[in-house]
Design a protein around this motif. Structure first.
Motif, PDB file in Angstrom:
ATOM      1  N   GLY A   1      23.888  -0.995  -6.600  1.00  0.00           N
ATOM      2  CA  GLY A   1      23.882  -1.725  -7.853  1.00  0.00           C
ATOM      3  C   GLY A   1      22.573  -1.574  -8.605  1.00  0.00           C
ATOM      4  O   GLY A   1      21.686  -0.828  -8.207  1.00  0.00           O
ATOM      5  N   VAL A   2      22.494  -2.300  -9.700  1.00  0.00           N
ATOM      6  CA  VAL A   2      21.301  -2.281 -10.546  1.00  0.00           C
ATOM      7  C   VAL A   2      20.493  -3.549 -10.265  1.00  0.00           C
ATOM      8  O   VAL A   2      21.047  -4.650 -10.248  1.00  0.00           O
ATOM      9  CB  VAL A   2      21.681  -2.208 -12.040  1.00  0.00           C
ATOM     10  N   TYR A   3      19.204  -3.342 -10.050  1.00  0.00           N
ATOM     11  CA  TYR A   3      18.299  -4.452  -9.737  1.00  0.00           C
ATOM     12  C   TYR A   3      17.226  -4.565 -10.816  1.00  0.00           C
ATOM     13  O   TYR A   3      16.778  -3.564 -11.370  1.00  0.00           O
ATOM     14  CB  TYR A   3      17.625  -4.234  -8.383  1.00  0.00           C
ATOM     15  N   ARG A   4      16.836  -5.792 -11.052  1.00  0.00           N
ATOM     16  CA  ARG A   4      15.781  -6.067 -12.031  1.00  0.00           C
ATOM     17  C   ARG A   4      14.662  -6.813 -11.314  1.00  0.00           C
ATOM     18  O   ARG A   4      14.920  -7.779 -10.593  1.00  0.00           O
ATOM     19  CB  ARG A   4      16.342  -6.933 -13.164  1.00  0.00           C
ATOM     20  N   ILE A   5      13.452  -6.335 -11.499  1.00  0.00           N
ATOM     21  CA  ILE A   5      12.274  -7.013 -10.957  1.00  0.00           C
ATOM     22  C   ILE A   5      11.515  -7.637 -12.126  1.00  0.00           C
ATOM     23  O   ILE A   5      11.206  -6.958 -13.106  1.00  0.00           O
ATOM     24  CB  ILE A   5      11.338  -6.020 -10.225  1.00  0.00           C
ATOM     25  N   GLU A   6      11.240  -8.913 -12.022  1.00  0.00           N
ATOM     26  CA  GLU A   6      10.440  -9.613 -13.023  1.00  0.00           C
ATOM     27  C   GLU A   6       9.173 -10.095 -12.332  1.00  0.00           C
ATOM     28  O   GLU A   6       9.257 -10.746 -11.290  1.00  0.00           O
ATOM     29  CB  GLU A   6      11.212 -10.805 -13.575  1.00  0.00           C
ATOM     30  N   TRP A   7       8.019  -9.753 -12.876  1.00  0.00           N
ATOM     31  CA  TRP A   7       6.753 -10.176 -12.271  1.00  0.00           C
ATOM     32  C   TRP A   7       5.946 -11.008 -13.250  1.00  0.00           C
ATOM     33  O   TRP A   7       6.103 -10.889 -14.469  1.00  0.00           O
ATOM     34  CB  TRP A   7       5.949  -8.966 -11.778  1.00  0.00           C
ATOM     35  N   ARG A   8       5.100 -11.843 -12.688  1.00  0.00           N
ATOM     36  CA  ARG A   8       4.148 -12.643 -13.469  1.00  0.00           C
ATOM     37  C   ARG A   8       2.800 -12.538 -12.801  1.00  0.00           C
ATOM     38  O   ARG A   8       2.700 -12.491 -11.570  1.00  0.00           O
ATOM     39  CB  ARG A   8       4.562 -14.116 -13.518  1.00  0.00           C
ATOM     40  N   GLY A   9       1.765 -12.515 -13.603  1.00  0.00           N
ATOM     41  CA  GLY A   9       0.421 -12.419 -13.058  1.00  0.00           C
ATOM     42  C   GLY A   9      -0.583 -13.107 -13.966  1.00  0.00           C
ATOM     43  O   GLY A   9      -0.262 -13.540 -15.075  1.00  0.00           O
ATOM     44  N   LEU A  10      -1.787 -13.194 -13.455  1.00  0.00           N
ATOM     45  CA  LEU A  10      -2.884 -13.833 -14.173  1.00  0.00           C
ATOM     46  C   LEU A  10      -4.055 -12.861 -14.180  1.00  0.00           C
ATOM     47  O   LEU A  10      -4.505 -12.419 -13.121  1.00  0.00           O
ATOM     48  CB  LEU A  10      -3.259 -15.128 -13.463  1.00  0.00           C
ATOM     49  N   GLY A  11      -4.524 -12.512 -15.379  1.00  0.00           N
ATOM     50  CA  GLY A  11      -5.660 -11.614 -15.496  1.00  0.00           C
ATOM     51  C   GLY A  11      -6.969 -12.314 -15.163  1.00  0.00           C
ATOM     52  O   GLY A  11      -7.026 -13.549 -15.077  1.00  0.00           O
TER      53      GLY A  11
END
Length: 113
Positions: free
Chosen positions: A88-98
């Motif tokens: 299938g198709v997968y989506r990765i969502e990331w969050r970060g702090l500079g």
């Protein structure tokens, strides 16, 4: 005086923009089509960030937060283990702090045949 003010504003905008990190590479690459599911994902940034959240979602399922383990320090490269994945198709969502405190987000997708 007018030109000085315009130059100062431009300098501040350019300096502020360069302080933020951008993602340089992901493994799998965005849009990759894989013959088998990866055991992990890699994210590499241009400057140090602190990765705060990574979420995996399948085209047919709900989003699942991934365990970042001990990767809570600032760095440029992160490897996040994945659970066993099917096709299938997968989506990765990331969050970060500079390093400057700026919050960053991004997404990429890949498919498993």
């Amino acid at each position: 005086m007018k030109y000085f003010a315009i130059g100062a504003v431009f300098t501040i905008l350019v300096t502020g923009a360069s302080a933020h990190s951008k993602i340089e590479t992901t493994i799998p690459a965005d849009g990759a089509v894989l013959a088998s599911a990866p055991a992990e994902i890699d994210l590499t940034f241009g400057k140090d960030i602190r990765l705060t959240r990574v979420v995996l979602s399948h085209q047919d399922g709900a989003a699942v937060p991934l365990d970042l383990g001990s990767q809570t320090q600032f760095g440029r490269g992160f490897t996040v283990p994945l659970q066993s994945l099917g096709q299938g198709v997968y989506r990765i969502e990331w969050r970060g702090l500079g390093m400057d405190g700026h919050a960053m987000t991004g997404t990429f997708t890949f498919a498993v045949e």
